[in-house]
Design a protein around this motif. Structure first.
Motif, PDB file in Angstrom:
ATOM      1  N   GLU A  63     -14.369  17.516  -2.996  1.00 29.01           N
ATOM      2  CA  GLU A  63     -14.864  16.775  -4.152  1.00 29.01           C
ATOM      3  C   GLU A  63     -13.831  16.914  -5.267  1.00 29.01           C
ATOM      4  N   VAL A  64     -13.214  15.806  -5.683  1.00 30.48           N
ATOM      5  CA  VAL A  64     -12.063  15.857  -6.570  1.00 30.48           C
ATOM      6  C   VAL A  64     -12.333  15.074  -7.851  1.00 30.48           C
ATOM      7  N   THR A  65     -12.054  15.732  -8.967  1.00 29.65           N
ATOM      8  CA  THR A  65     -12.089  15.085 -10.273  1.00 29.65           C
ATOM      9  C   THR A  65     -10.679  15.103 -10.840  1.00 29.65           C
ATOM     10  N   GLY A  66     -10.196  13.952 -11.288  1.00 27.02           N
ATOM     11  CA  GLY A  66      -8.869  13.855 -11.875  1.00 27.02           C
ATOM     12  C   GLY A  66      -8.955  13.494 -13.337  1.00 27.02           C
ATOM     13  N   VAL A  67      -8.107  14.115 -14.149  1.00 19.82           N
ATOM     14  CA  VAL A  67      -8.026  13.814 -15.575  1.00 19.82           C
ATOM     15  C   VAL A  67      -6.635  13.281 -15.874  1.00 19.82           C
ATOM     16  N   ARG A  81      -5.757  18.897 -22.506  1.00 25.91           N
ATOM     17  CA  ARG A  81      -6.226  19.995 -23.350  1.00 25.91           C
ATOM     18  C   ARG A  81      -7.711  19.929 -23.656  1.00 25.91           C
ATOM     19  N   ASP A  82      -8.390  18.864 -23.204  1.00 25.34           N
ATOM     20  CA  ASP A  82      -9.796  18.667 -23.553  1.00 25.34           C
ATOM     21  C   ASP A  82     -10.741  18.928 -22.391  1.00 25.34           C
ATOM     22  N   ALA A 140      -3.007  27.650 -24.916  1.00 27.90           N
ATOM     23  CA  ALA A 140      -4.285  26.994 -25.207  1.00 27.90           C
ATOM     24  C   ALA A 140      -4.733  26.135 -24.032  1.00 27.90           C
ATOM     25  N   LEU A 141      -3.778  25.414 -23.426  1.00 20.82           N
ATOM     26  CA  LEU A 141      -4.107  24.609 -22.246  1.00 20.82           C
ATOM     27  C   LEU A 141      -4.564  25.506 -21.099  1.00 20.82           C
ATOM     28  N   LEU A 142      -3.843  26.600 -20.865  1.00 21.03           N
ATOM     29  CA  LEU A 142      -4.215  27.514 -19.784  1.00 21.03           C
ATOM     30  C   LEU A 142      -5.590  28.121 -20.017  1.00 21.03           C
TER      31      LEU A 142
END
Length: 223
Positions: free
Chosen positions: A32-36, A69-70, A97-99
């Motif tokens: 099950e994959v979600t991409g941003v 980043r969101d 912050a991203l990590l």
């Protein structure tokens, strides 16, 4: 693969999915994959590719328009078994912050997979091209020019390892990517490609070769 039971359907988040090559491969594998992704052209391309897939694969793919980043805006803590961020750290001013956001959505027992440009080897490519001025300028630098000419960031193994430990996903494995090859000289298919991949795979797991790779693939594991 050793981290998860054989056949387990994983919840995967691909942050900065680009045109979806990795996400689609995982969805085709049953996950099950979600991409941003926030780039409009990449979003249009990946949505067109997903639309052409069989229903069983389309139902396992979700594409979200958004900034890397969101993740906290879109997903609850611990939502994913695997989080990919392949190339995203190059384009942000505050990678910690991203990590931290990626770590927040990683489930217990999960795996965080990063691909970054190797700051400790920035002089290698210009040196191999006999660009001596470029090689000299690259020593000690943390930035470089990408294919579009934009200035982006490179990262060091030890520093990223420390950041992963700080988000409770310490480094469990790392590899070199593109030790020998340039992105523009990789054959499309056939025996030459298989030979190249075999050599790159071996070098990417072997010291000292992996330390001078163009890219680093780092995996952080959460207990």
């Amino acid at each position: 693969m050793a981290r998860f039971p054989l056949g387990k359907r994983l919840r995967v988040l691909d942050v900065g999915m680009g045109r979806g090559a990795q996400a689609l491969r995982l969805a085709r594998g049953g996950h099950e994959v979600t991409g941003v992704e926030q780039d409009a052209d990449a979003l249009a391309a990946v949505r067109a590719v997903v639309a052409a897939e069989p229903e069983g694969i389309r139902s396992r793919m979700r594409v979200v328009e958004g900034d890397a980043r969101d993740t906290g805006v879109h997903f609850l803590p611990g939502s994913f078994d695997v989080v990919l961020c392949h190339g995203g750290l190059m384009h942000v001013d505050e990678p910690d912050a991203l990590l931290a956001g990626l770590g927040r959505v990683l489930a217990p027992g999960g795996l965080l997979s990063l691909v970054v440009r190797n700051a400790d080897a920035l002089a290698m490519r210009p040196g191999l091209r006999a660009d001596w001025a470029g090689a000299l300028a690259a020593f000690g630098s943390d930035t470089y020019r990408d294919e579009s000419g934009a200035e982006v960031r490179a990262h060091r193994l030890d520093a990223v390892g420390q950041s992963l430990a700080g988000i409770a996903a310490p480094l469990v494995a790392w590899y070199g990517v593109r030790v020998f090859s340039e992105a523009t000289d990789i054959p499309a298919a056939g025996p030459e490609l298989e030979a190249l991949l075999s050599a790159e795979t071996r070098a990417g797991r072997t010291d000292p070769y992996r330390r001078v790779a163009t890219m680093l693939h780092l995996c952080g594991g959460r207990d």
